[in-house]
Design an enzyme around this catalytic site. Sequence first.
Site, PDB file in Angstrom:
ATOM      1  N   CYS A 114       4.068   2.252   4.756  1.00  0.00           N
ATOM      2  CA  CYS A 114       3.153   1.104   4.805  1.00  0.00           C
ATOM      3  C   CYS A 114       3.848  -0.191   5.229  1.00  0.00           C
ATOM      4  CB  CYS A 114       2.458   0.915   3.461  1.00  0.00           C
ATOM      5  SG  CYS A 114       1.395   2.310   3.040  1.00  0.00           S
ATOM      6  N   HIS A 251      -0.511  -6.542   3.713  1.00  0.00           N
ATOM      7  CA  HIS A 251      -0.833  -5.116   3.791  1.00  0.00           C
ATOM      8  C   HIS A 251      -2.088  -4.885   2.952  1.00  0.00           C
ATOM      9  CE1 HIS A 251      -0.723  -0.878   3.713  1.00  0.00           C
ATOM     10  NE2 HIS A 251      -0.222  -0.756   2.500  1.00  0.00           N
ATOM     11  N   ASN A 281      -6.703   1.662   2.973  1.00  0.00           N
ATOM     12  CA  ASN A 281      -5.281   1.488   3.281  1.00  0.00           C
ATOM     13  C   ASN A 281      -4.957   2.319   4.525  1.00  0.00           C
ATOM     14  OD1 ASN A 281      -2.515   1.523   3.403  1.00  0.00           O
ATOM     15  ND2 ASN A 281      -2.198   1.935   1.224  1.00  0.00           N
TER      16      ASN A 281
END
Length: 324
Positions: A114, A251, A281
């Site tokens: 990520c 993020h 996500n």
Amino acid sequence: MTLRAVATGIGHYLPERVVPNSEFEAQIDTSDEWIRARTGIERRHFAAEGETTSQMAIKACEAALAHAGLSAADVDGVIVATSTPDLTFPSTATMVQHGLGMTQGFAFDVQAVCAGFIYALSTANAYILSGQAKRILVIGAETFSRILDWEDRGTCVLFGDGAGAVLLCAEESAGAATDRGVLAVDLHSDGQFRDLLYVDGGVSQTQTTGHLRMEGREVFRHAVEKLAETAHAALARSGNAAQDVDWIVPHQANLRIITRTAQKMGVDMDRVIVTVQDHGNTSAASIPLALSVGVARGQIKKGDLLVTEAIGGGLAWGAVVLRW
Ligand code: COA
């Protein structure tokens, strides 16, 4: 005078299929209310059968090039941040390069889960500052739907697919905190935390693709602590302070993480780009997707000071401060 890597184009691609939270209710013991309350996620996009990470990345790059008014012939590097490549090798980046019709320049992948886009941006910035390249496409692209365990309610509701691309170009600047472009980078990783978030398959260990495994509560704890720290460090290095920030572009994993990080930084939520409700996500794709949506919505404008920050498997985390 000094060189800066300036974002001159941005674009994204989201697969057509939109999956609302309610679709999970028939398969696992969950509810739309739980997912919204604990994560802020309302829906996500999933790639169609046969739709690959590189195909999505190519579409995002085409949009970024069109936004910049340039063509693939003007680009001398392609860096793809992904943990869900089309194949074990060659790199997804070489497939994107070929798909864009390029035979010039270099292309490679960066894998920091990520935090991948932060690492890729930092890498591209270093190539530009060292004079090795002038125009680099920096891409985050993921098909996390391919590595989800559909019976694990603690993870399968959290992720989505998509791609975002930024074109970074070398520009001469004054060397001041008011310059456009990447102003500071802060990167970290710590492999002692590998069991908190990982995929239980891979080439060398199992010869399988595997599924995502996560200790959600522990990852949450690390995220809240580490993201504000890294954002602060990058901001200080850039010669700016929290009150100078126009937008945090975080993020997009969980709205509660996003909110707490902004609180810790002393930045109001009306200066935070939030897309997690629509995308879930998307790992390395989440920041370029949020940047692209922020620009398209008219929130992010030329000259705005942005802080991007991310954390993911590794653990690996970091922040980039840039002026748009
Ligand atoms: N629907 C309903 N209940 C669920 C659920 C779901 N989809 N997922 C988990 N639960 C349950 C758990 O089983 C647990 O039940 P129990 O108390 O009976 O054992 C309960 O909800 C609380 O679980 P917990 O894990 O403590 O919830 P949480 O508030 O920490 O939320 C996450 C879980 C995953 C949303 C949260 O930990 C999180 O977002 N973590 C960070 C994840 C992340 O961002 N990862 C990526 C970083 S790149």
